[in-house]
Design an enzyme around this catalytic site. Structure first.
Site, PDB file in Angstrom:
ATOM      1  N   ALA A 128       0.852  -1.197   0.000  1.00 13.23           N
ATOM      2  CA  ALA A 128       0.000   0.000   0.000  1.00 13.23           C
ATOM      3  C   ALA A 128       0.880   1.237   0.000  1.00 13.23           C
ATOM      4  O   ALA A 128       1.858   1.306   0.749  1.00 13.23           O
ATOM      5  CB  ALA A 128      -0.921   0.013   1.220  1.00 13.23           C
ATOM      6  N   CYS A 129       0.544   2.221  -0.840  1.00 15.66           N
ATOM      7  CA  CYS A 129       1.248   3.496  -0.873  1.00 15.66           C
ATOM      8  C   CYS A 129       0.216   4.623  -0.768  1.00 15.66           C
ATOM      9  O   CYS A 129      -0.989   4.377  -0.890  1.00 15.66           O
ATOM     10  CB  CYS A 129       2.074   3.633  -2.147  1.00 15.66           C
ATOM     11  SG  CYS A 129       1.110   3.810  -3.665  1.00 15.66           S
ATOM     12  N   PRO A 130       0.659   5.859  -0.523  1.00 13.93           N
ATOM     13  CA  PRO A 130      -0.308   6.945  -0.302  1.00 13.93           C
ATOM     14  C   PRO A 130      -1.285   7.165  -1.443  1.00 13.93           C
ATOM     15  O   PRO A 130      -2.470   7.405  -1.200  1.00 13.93           O
ATOM     16  CB  PRO A 130       0.597   8.171  -0.096  1.00 13.93           C
ATOM     17  CG  PRO A 130       1.851   7.607   0.486  1.00 13.93           C
ATOM     18  CD  PRO A 130       2.031   6.283  -0.207  1.00 13.93           C
TER      19      PRO A 130
END
Length: 482
Positions: A8-10
């Protein structure tokens, strides 16, 4: 070894899926079995209960809080950022193997307490700095869709009705489907409505990352109070952290079994909102509002060399990790200025977007000018990078940076800093927070702005081509290496 992983990334766009692909490839290389859940914008099927139960170890490659992480309780967990998974997935899986061996050799007693932030003993939990970054990036990741939708709607309204469209009467009082001005006013007022959610959403999901769903209401309430008191984005950050901390503290208070069932849906939101309301209204709201007023005055007074230096700094931050936490700090700073809507804040937004387009466009140009310096895979990525760069998707440069960081990242930082500095020096302004070259007609001073982007692209492309001429540290023939 059986592994389950979550990435997961921003933004949930590029890093999330690149990390998943890297982990899958590394697992295949070492003969391990892996199932990856990508918590990104495009979504993915959740890991099944059977997959989690059968796993020997869990890998979290995330720059934001992992959703529903209590599913993995009792499993050894290895945590890292998405960039580490992209750059060294094999090393991350080796850490997972070590964790599995340690778990087998020294199993924890059944009575040993587990840390709330991981499925194993507390000593395996990430440090406070890493968790703080994850909490803040979680808030930013939920903020971005509101920024994009609201900002582009407002940009569309300016294109259709001019900047004076902000003076139009409410569409509930006057709307004519045959008038272009009415549609422009509708787009503007809808965009403004989306922007009104920015600070509450930021605060709410920072709190959510810290203390799960019971903290959502206190976080949103604290964010709304930050808007009311004039504390702005900085107030939203503080409100989110306060709300999360308050709810975490309340969770630790022992309560009778009969009350425990209503704690998450009634007691924690109620008491959390009350405490956060008191703190924001009576303690921290006004001092933060004074800081924001000072920041606004400082931005308004920027001119000359100071403005150019700020543009260079923000540009360098944008290119430093190409969509990572440093990039998001610069982008969030620029977006926060849109709510102030001074000339200086609009110039900052323009500089940040110009800088963000440079890395993909520069690498696309470099692969076109001298393709022999790049692998076939990189040349293919270069063709895609033209569109990604034009669309202000800085992550289009990641495949190049991941493969050769020392010779790609410094030139990109130099090029983006150049674009940011030239844009600020040219007094270019932009009200849209996204869109890239597709919102160029909405830029104040579009010709000089395009020149700023071109200057940055040339500097970055020339820099990376010169760097590529300095021996290949991998020892590979770049023309044939895959």
């Amino acid at each position: 070894m059986k592994v389950v992983a979550v990435t997961a990334c921003p933004t949930g766009i590029a890093h999330t899926y690149m990390a998943a692909e890297a982990l899958e490839q590394a697992a295949a290389d070492r003969g391990a079995q892996i199932q990856v859940e990508t918590q990104g914008s495009a979504g993915s099927a959740e890991l099944s209960t059977a997959d989690i139960a059968a796993a020997d170890v869990v890998v979290f490659a995330a720059d934001v809080g992992v959703r529903d992480r209590d599913r993995f309780a009792g499993k050894p967990i290895v945590e890292a950022g998405v960039k580490q998974a992209i750059n060294d997935a094999a090393g991350l899986l080796e850490r997972a193997a070590d964790a599995t061996r340690q778990e087998s050799a020294d199993p924890a007693p059944e009575t040993e307490p587990e840390d709330e932030t991981s499925g194993t003993a507390a000593e395996s939990a990430p440090g406070f700095g890493s968790r703080l970054r994850q909490w803040l990036m979680t808030g930013v990741s939920y903020l971005i869709p509101f920024v994009s939708a609201g900002g582009l709607l407002m940009a569309l309204s300016y294109a259709l009705g001019g900047y004076q469209i902000t003076d139009a009467p409410p569409v509930t009082e006057h709307f004519d489907a045959l008038e272009l001005a009415s549609w422009a006013a509708l787009a503007n007022q809808t965009g403004q409505a989306a922007f009104e959610f920015l600070v509450p959403v930021l605060a709410g999901f920072i709190a959510y990352a810290m203390a799960d769903r019971p903290a959502l209401a206190p976080g949103f309430v604290g964010g709304a109070i930050a808007v009311t008191t004039g504390a702005g984005f900085l107030g939203g950050l503080v409100a989110g952290l306060l709300a999360g901390a308050v709810v975490v503290g309340l969770k630790r208070v022992p309560v009778p079994r009969g009350i425990a069932g209503i704690m998450p849906v009634v007691v924690l939101p109620l008491l959390g909102s009350l405490v956060v309301g008191v703190l924001m209204f009576l303690v921290v709201g006004q001092p933060i509002a004074a800081i924001m007023a000072g920041l606004t005055a400082w931005l308004t007074g920027l001119s000359g060399a100071n403005a150019v230096l700020l543009g260079a700094l923000l540009g360098a931050m944008i290119a430093f990790d190409m969509g990572g936490p440093v990039n998001k700090v610069a982008y969030t700073f620029a977006v926060g200025g849109l709510s102030i809507a001074t000339t200086a804040s609009l110039e900052i937004m323009a500089a940040v977007m110009a800088a963000g387009m440079v890395p993909p466009l520069a690498l696309a140009l470099a692969t076109t000018v001298r393709g022999s310096s790049f692998t076939p895979a990189e040349r293919t990525s270069g063709r895609t990078a033209w569109l990604l760069g034009a669309s202000f998707i800085t992550e289009g440069a990641i495949p190049f940076a991941a493969a050769d960081p020392l010779r790609v990242i410094p030139p990109m930082v130099a090029g983006s800093a150049t674009a940011g500095a030239v844009s600020m020096g040219a007094d270019a302004t932009l009200r849209a927070p996204h869109g890239g070259l597709f919102v160029l007609p909405l830029v104040g001073g579009p010709l000089l702005y395009a020149a700023a982007i071109a200057a940055g692209v040339v500097v970055a492309a020339a820099g990376v081509l010169v760097a590529k001429r300095i021996g290949d540290p991998t020892g590979l023939d770049r023309t044939t290496a895959a």
